[in-house]
Enzyme design. Structure first.
Site, PDB file in Angstrom:
ATOM      1  N   GLU A   1     -20.028   4.296 -47.553  1.00 23.69           N
ATOM      2  CA  GLU A   1     -20.971   3.792 -46.553  1.00 23.69           C
ATOM      3  C   GLU A   1     -20.680   2.310 -46.345  1.00 23.69           C
ATOM      4  O   GLU A   1     -20.546   1.546 -47.301  1.00 23.69           O
ATOM      5  CB  GLU A   1     -22.419   4.019 -47.028  1.00 23.69           C
TER       6      GLU A   1
ATOM      7  N   ASP B   1     -18.815  11.895 -40.522  1.00 24.81           N
ATOM      8  CA  ASP B   1     -20.016  11.855 -39.680  1.00 24.81           C
ATOM      9  C   ASP B   1     -20.298  10.420 -39.224  1.00 24.81           C
ATOM     10  O   ASP B   1     -21.311   9.824 -39.602  1.00 24.81           O
ATOM     11  CB  ASP B   1     -21.198  12.417 -40.508  1.00 24.81           C
TER      12      ASP B   1
ATOM     13  N   GLY C   1     -15.259   4.252 -44.668  1.00 22.12           N
ATOM     14  CA  GLY C   1     -15.015   5.645 -45.048  1.00 22.12           C
ATOM     15  C   GLY C   1     -13.720   6.199 -44.503  1.00 22.12           C
ATOM     16  O   GLY C   1     -13.084   7.043 -45.138  1.00 22.12           O
TER      17      GLY C   1
ATOM     18  N   HIS D   1     -26.565  19.810 -40.745  1.00 25.82           N
ATOM     19  CA  HIS D   1     -26.998  20.094 -42.119  1.00 25.82           C
ATOM     20  C   HIS D   1     -27.141  21.587 -42.379  1.00 25.82           C
ATOM     21  O   HIS D   1     -26.943  22.046 -43.508  1.00 25.82           O
ATOM     22  CB  HIS D   1     -28.292  19.332 -42.415  1.00 25.82           C
TER      23      HIS D   1
ATOM     24  N   SER E   1     -27.168  14.095 -45.806  1.00 23.17           N
ATOM     25  CA  SER E   1     -26.094  14.943 -46.338  1.00 23.17           C
ATOM     26  C   SER E   1     -25.818  14.726 -47.837  1.00 23.17           C
ATOM     27  O   SER E   1     -25.634  15.719 -48.560  1.00 23.17           O
ATOM     28  CB  SER E   1     -24.818  14.772 -45.511  1.00 23.17           C
TER      29      SER E   1
ATOM     30  N   HIS F   1     -19.156   8.921 -44.232  1.00 23.33           N
ATOM     31  CA  HIS F   1     -20.170   8.089 -43.557  1.00 23.33           C
ATOM     32  C   HIS F   1     -21.525   8.611 -44.018  1.00 23.33           C
ATOM     33  O   HIS F   1     -22.168   9.418 -43.335  1.00 23.33           O
ATOM     34  CB  HIS F   1     -20.035   8.193 -42.043  1.00 23.33           C
TER      35      HIS F   1
END
Ligand SMILES: C[S@@+](CC[C@H](N)C(=O)[O-])C[C@H]1O[C@@H](n2cnc3c(N)ncnc32)[C@H](O)[C@@H]1O
Length: 326
Positions: free
Chosen positions: A123, A170, A150, A19, A105, A42
């Site tokens: 997601e 991610d 994703g 992040h 995020s 993700h």
């Protein structure tokens, strides 16, 4: 059926690395007036409570964002990221002096993006997507969250109409095929949007696929990339658990390598849990080296011409975890 839930890990050392870099990359995009797209393949739930039983089960945030929250010598580049976490805690009405919530995020992107920018999230987890959609519901024009895979859905938004964008990949790596799919997805994405920026998070765990991953990413057809890792502790004897993480970035902001060179030694000192704590920084061309920084490994110099010569360390533990953290 997915079982990983990011709420157990929100704000841990891996989130700090991911992040903090995300904020730097978004700041870079914000320098131009032209709109950008942020795509989160993700996305997770976007907002996490740190005072509920999920986060408190292992209290991973204590050895992650908790250490930065309390730090008195925060480097300016990291202060911007911590300010986003503080602003999220303030905005949600809790005591701003106390760390009670953590922005994922999509939430960080929501806080930084402007009216002209767009946030597209994917997601797959059936309950996480519902929470995510609720958390993004206030601004449906700017941000949307779609349920599904994703890896597959990324192609549907590339290239973004403005031809400016950042894609965060991610995965939870709960499925061992995620390692292969990351590479395939990136290779395909580069054919659709070669000038986009991409950030891929990957775990440092004692499993073969994870160890092979960085070298295989370096072989992707991308001219400009950066690979940073933060190891916080020695791998556990049983081979389980996360001992660090990495971010592989394609088309990074030109300032990012220098920022990382400056700040990673501080992160190693602050988030390191034992003498194995270290960072590495590799780039596709320019050497990313600051010799002699305390507590760090020397960064590796990489030639502009790719070579598969470096092989990862041998796999120590044949029995490996299926999830990022068991
Ligand atoms: C590490 S978490 C995401 C954290 C989030 N990007 C952040 O930084 O706040 C990974 C998420 O990916 C989801 N997931 C797993 N496989 C997926 C897939 N194939 N497509 C989309 N989401 C997936 C998991 O349910 C989980 O919520």
């Amino acid at each position: 059926m997915l079982s990983y839930r990011h709420g157990f890990h929100a704000g841990n050392h891996a989130d700090v690395l991911k992040h903090f870099v995300l904020v730097r990359m978004l700041r870079h995009l914000l320098q131009k007036e032209k709109a950008f797209w942020f795509v989160d393949t993700h996305a997770g739930a976007a907002q996490y409570a740190l005072n509920d039983s999920t986060a408190l089960k292992n209290a991973e945030f204590e050895t992650g964002i908790g250490r930065l929250w309390r730090a008195r010598d925060l480097p300016p580049v990291l202060a911007d990221y911590v300010a986003q976490v503080r602003s999220f805690n303030t905005a949600t009405g809790t005591d701003p002096a106390r760390l009670r919530r953590y922005p994922g995020s999509p939430q960080i992107a929501m806080q930084l993006a402007r009216a002209q920018d767009r946030i597209r999230c994917f997601e797959k987890h059936t309950s996480e997507i519902r929470v995510l959609q609720k958390n993004l519901a206030d601004d449906p024009r700017r941000a949307t969250a779609v349920a599904g895979d994703g890896f597959e859905l990324l192609a549907s938004v590339l290239p973004p109409p403005s031809r400016r964008g950042l894609v965060l990949i991610d995965p939870s790596y709960e499925d061992k095929h995620d390692y292969r799919r990351v590479k395939q997805t990136l290779a395909d994405a580069l054919t659709r949007f070669a000038t986009g920026s991409y950030a891929v998070w990957y775990p440092q765990v004692m499993r073969r696929e994870a160890m092979l991953m960085p070298a295989s990413l370096h072989l992707l057809p991308a001219a400009d990339w950066l690979d940073v890792t933060l190891t916080v502790k020695v791998p556990s004897d049983d081979g389980y658990g996360l001992h660090g993480s990495g971010l592989f970035i394609i088309n990074p902001p030109w300032t990012l390598a220098a920022e990382l060179r400056d700040v990673m030694p501080w992160l190693v000192r602050t988030l390191g849990q034992d003498a194995a704590a270290r960072f590495t920084l590799e780039t596709s061309a320019a050497p990313a080296r600051r010799p002699g920084a305390p507590g760090t490994a020397p960064a590796l110099r990489r030639p502009a011409v790719r070579s598969p010569a470096r092989s990862p360390a041998p796999v120590r533990a044949p029995s490996v975890p299926r999830r990022r953290v068991p």
